[in-house]
Structures are given as structure tokens and as C-alpha cells.
Enzyme design. Structure first.
Site, mmCIF file in Angstrom:
data_model
loop_
_atom_site.group_PDB
_atom_site.id
_atom_site.type_symbol
_atom_site.label_atom_id
_atom_site.label_comp_id
_atom_site.label_asym_id
_atom_site.label_seq_id
_atom_site.Cartn_x
_atom_site.Cartn_y
_atom_site.Cartn_z
ATOM 1 N N TYR A 1 0.832 -1.198 0.000
ATOM 2 C CA TYR A 1 0.000 0.000 0.000
ATOM 3 C C TYR A 1 0.867 1.249 0.000
ATOM 4 O O TYR A 1 1.947 1.270 0.588
ATOM 5 C CB TYR A 1 -0.879 0.050 1.249
ATOM 6 C CG TYR A 1 -2.083 -0.854 1.197
ATOM 7 C CD1 TYR A 1 -3.240 -0.454 0.565
ATOM 8 C CD2 TYR A 1 -2.053 -2.113 1.796
ATOM 9 C CE1 TYR A 1 -4.360 -1.279 0.516
ATOM 10 C CE2 TYR A 1 -3.161 -2.941 1.759
ATOM 11 C CZ TYR A 1 -4.303 -2.517 1.119
ATOM 12 O OH TYR A 1 -5.406 -3.335 1.066
ATOM 13 N N TYR B 1 -1.013 -10.082 0.738
ATOM 14 C CA TYR B 1 0.007 -9.592 1.687
ATOM 15 C C TYR B 1 -0.169 -10.279 3.033
ATOM 16 O O TYR B 1 -1.266 -10.705 3.387
ATOM 17 C CB TYR B 1 -0.021 -8.080 1.806
ATOM 18 C CG TYR B 1 -1.326 -7.450 2.243
ATOM 19 C CD1 TYR B 1 -1.682 -7.374 3.588
ATOM 20 C CD2 TYR B 1 -2.195 -6.911 1.304
ATOM 21 C CE1 TYR B 1 -2.864 -6.773 3.982
ATOM 22 C CE2 TYR B 1 -3.385 -6.311 1.689
ATOM 23 C CZ TYR B 1 -3.710 -6.249 3.028
ATOM 24 O OH TYR B 1 -4.883 -5.660 3.406
ATOM 25 N N ARG C 1 -3.615 -12.095 3.792
ATOM 26 C CA ARG C 1 -4.831 -11.566 3.194
ATOM 27 C C ARG C 1 -4.922 -12.034 1.747
ATOM 28 O O ARG C 1 -3.967 -11.924 0.989
ATOM 29 C CB ARG C 1 -4.844 -10.025 3.208
ATOM 30 C CG ARG C 1 -4.953 -9.322 4.537
ATOM 31 C CD ARG C 1 -6.224 -9.672 5.309
ATOM 32 N NE ARG C 1 -7.394 -9.937 4.517
ATOM 33 C CZ ARG C 1 -8.272 -9.019 4.082
ATOM 34 N NH1 ARG C 1 -8.091 -7.767 4.405
ATOM 35 N NH2 ARG C 1 -9.336 -9.346 3.381
ATOM 36 N N HIS D 1 -7.500 -8.599 -2.648
ATOM 37 C CA HIS D 1 -8.781 -7.938 -2.412
ATOM 38 C C HIS D 1 -8.716 -6.452 -2.753
ATOM 39 O O HIS D 1 -7.643 -5.849 -2.771
ATOM 40 C CB HIS D 1 -9.203 -8.093 -0.947
ATOM 41 C CG HIS D 1 -8.249 -7.435 0.008
ATOM 42 N ND1 HIS D 1 -7.100 -8.054 0.430
ATOM 43 C CD2 HIS D 1 -8.258 -6.208 0.593
ATOM 44 C CE1 HIS D 1 -6.449 -7.246 1.253
ATOM 45 N NE2 HIS D 1 -7.116 -6.115 1.358
ATOM 46 N N HIS E 1 -10.636 -2.792 -1.483
ATOM 47 C CA HIS E 1 -11.510 -2.156 -0.495
ATOM 48 C C HIS E 1 -12.440 -1.200 -1.244
ATOM 49 O O HIS E 1 -11.985 -0.445 -2.114
ATOM 50 C CB HIS E 1 -10.701 -1.353 0.512
ATOM 51 C CG HIS E 1 -9.762 -2.182 1.337
ATOM 52 N ND1 HIS E 1 -10.117 -2.732 2.543
ATOM 53 C CD2 HIS E 1 -8.481 -2.555 1.129
ATOM 54 C CE1 HIS E 1 -9.097 -3.396 3.051
ATOM 55 N NE2 HIS E 1 -8.081 -3.315 2.206
HETATM 56 FE FE LIG Z 1 -6.260 -4.420 2.357
#
Ligand SMILES: [Fe+2]
Length: 231
Positions: free
Chosen positions: A102, A141, A151, A154, A156
Site C-alpha cells: 500500500y 500480503y 490476506r 482484495h 476495499h
Molecule cells: Fe487491504
């Protein structure tokens, strides 16, 4: 019975090493404090008060370069609990880049930032409730609880607009991802059918030939078939 230093009694069936590690990480050890509302609201991209612009839903349309990764189309329809299209809804998207990183100060994982990818976009649903994004398929990640906690890939998505008293936040998953059944967030949803409603589906009709696969993710706001949201 198992007792941790903070005097919480945990039934034996929950005392796996992974659970104990998660409990140590997440159980608060200091008095709770009131968090300013601006910090709570900052769990999504902050665009300010400007109007949604044409192209805000295209995360690949930078003049200076193209991000790395698999280009995808994400689209779908937002409806209310009666199946009626939810038009004029603001949908904001944020996601990791192709490496699972991110653009956020809190993401300190040793992965590359993509200089051509912010991982954020937004759009408004049309009169028929439809929306579209063009983006990169995000990487998985690690989630720090234990070695096997990752995770799944995906996106958000947050939705706000007419008829909603507060913003709704959900996540879109990708079909066939082997991490979904282990995902530490997804598996907190007890209803299997509700978990499945987070999984998009391949949509060849919306794919761009030789360039981008498309995924359809319909979102239902409330009712028996509601898309799960975060609280
Ligand atoms: Fe996320």
C-alpha cells in the site's frame, strides 16, 4: 482453561498457538482513549470536497507511466434490498499494488512501491446502479498474526450516498484464490453464503480483448442477500 497475563479466561478449544499469538497482539493493554473522528474517517482515501472527475475510476490513466501488474476491469451494479438500482452512489476504491504493497506510511513491508500506482480511485454509480473501475490486480500480503495468515487478494470499496445513514465499507475478493479460506478477515464472517458474496466472478463480456480480464462484483445494500460490510 487457559489464562493469559491480562486475566482473560479462554476455553481450551481456542488455545491454539495462532490464537494465543493473535490475542497478545490485539487485546488492549492500556486504557482506551477517545479517537478524534477525523482519524476514524481516514480509513479510506481522502479526496476532499471536489466533484468526481471523469477518469477518477481509471487507476491506469497516468500521463507519466503505466503501473506494473495484471490489468483488470472491475464492474458491477449496486442495488438496494429490493433489487432497485442505487444511482448516484459514491464508490471509493483503495487497494495494494501488484506486489501487495500500500502507498501508506503504515505499510512497512519490504516490497516495492509502484511510482505509477496510488491504488485509489472513485466513481459514481449511473442511473442503473452500474459502476466500473480499471485497475491492477492487487497482490496478497501477510497479516501478522502467524505464519499462515495472509490476506487474499482484495479491493476495499466504500459506498456512500442517498439512503445510507453512514458510509458502508466492504471488500471484493477474486474467484479461485486459495487464500480466501485462510484469510484472517474473511473467515471472521460466520455465514459461508455471506462470505461467498464477497467473491467477484469472471466476466468475459466486459473483458478488453488481449488486454484485461474483467470481474463483476454486484453489491446489495441490505436485506437477506446483503453484501457483508465492515462495522
Ligand atoms: Fe487491504
Amino acid at each position: 482453561m487457559y489464562t493469559e497475563p491480562w486475566n482473560i479466561h479462554i476455553a481450551d478449544e481456542f488455545t491454539t498457538p495462532a490464537f494465543r499469538h493473535a490475542a497478545k497482539v490485539w487485546v488492549p493493554k492500556k486504557p482506551l482513549v477517545i479517537v478524534p473522528s477525523r482519524m476514524i474517517d481516514a480509513s479510506a482515501p481522502v479526496y476532499g470536497y471536489g466533484e468526481v472527475q471523469e477518469g477518477d475510476n481509471d487507476l491506469l490513466s497516468r500521463p507519466d507511466g503505466v503501473p506494473m501488474g495484471e490489468q483488470i476491469i472491475v464492474h458491477g451494479r449496486v442495488t438496494d434490498s429490493w433489487g432497485r438500482p442505487a444511482s448516484g452512489m459514491l464508490i471509493e476504491l483503495w487497494q495494494a499494488n501488484a506486489a501487495g504493497k500500500y502507498v501508506h506510511a503504515h505499510d512497512r513491508t519490504p516490497k516495492p512501491i509502484d511510482p505509477y500506482f496510488t491504488g485509489t480511485g472513485r466513481t459514481l454509480t449511473g442511473a442503473d446502479g452500474e459502476y466500473t473501475f480499471r485497475t491492477i490486480k492487487p497482490g496478497a500480503y501477510p497479516w501478522t498474526q502467524h505464519r499462515e495468515a495472509w490476506r487474499a487478494q482484495h479491493l476495499h470499496l466504500s459506498l456512500s450516498g442517498r439512503g445510507l445513514s453512514e458510509r458502508l465499507v466492504t471488500q471484493m475478493l477474486f474467484p479461485g484464490d486459495p487464500l480466501i479460506d485462510r484469510d484472517p478477515i474473511v473467515t471472521t464472517i460466520p455465514d459461508e453464503k455471506a462470505r461467498e458474496r464477497l467473491i467477484s466472478r469472471l466476466d468475459w463480456e466486459a473483458a478488453i480483448d488481449q488486454i484485461a480480464i474483467a470481474y463483476r462484483f454486484d453489491i446489495v445494500l441490505g436485506g437477506m442477500n446483503a453484501t457483508p460490510v465492515e462495522h
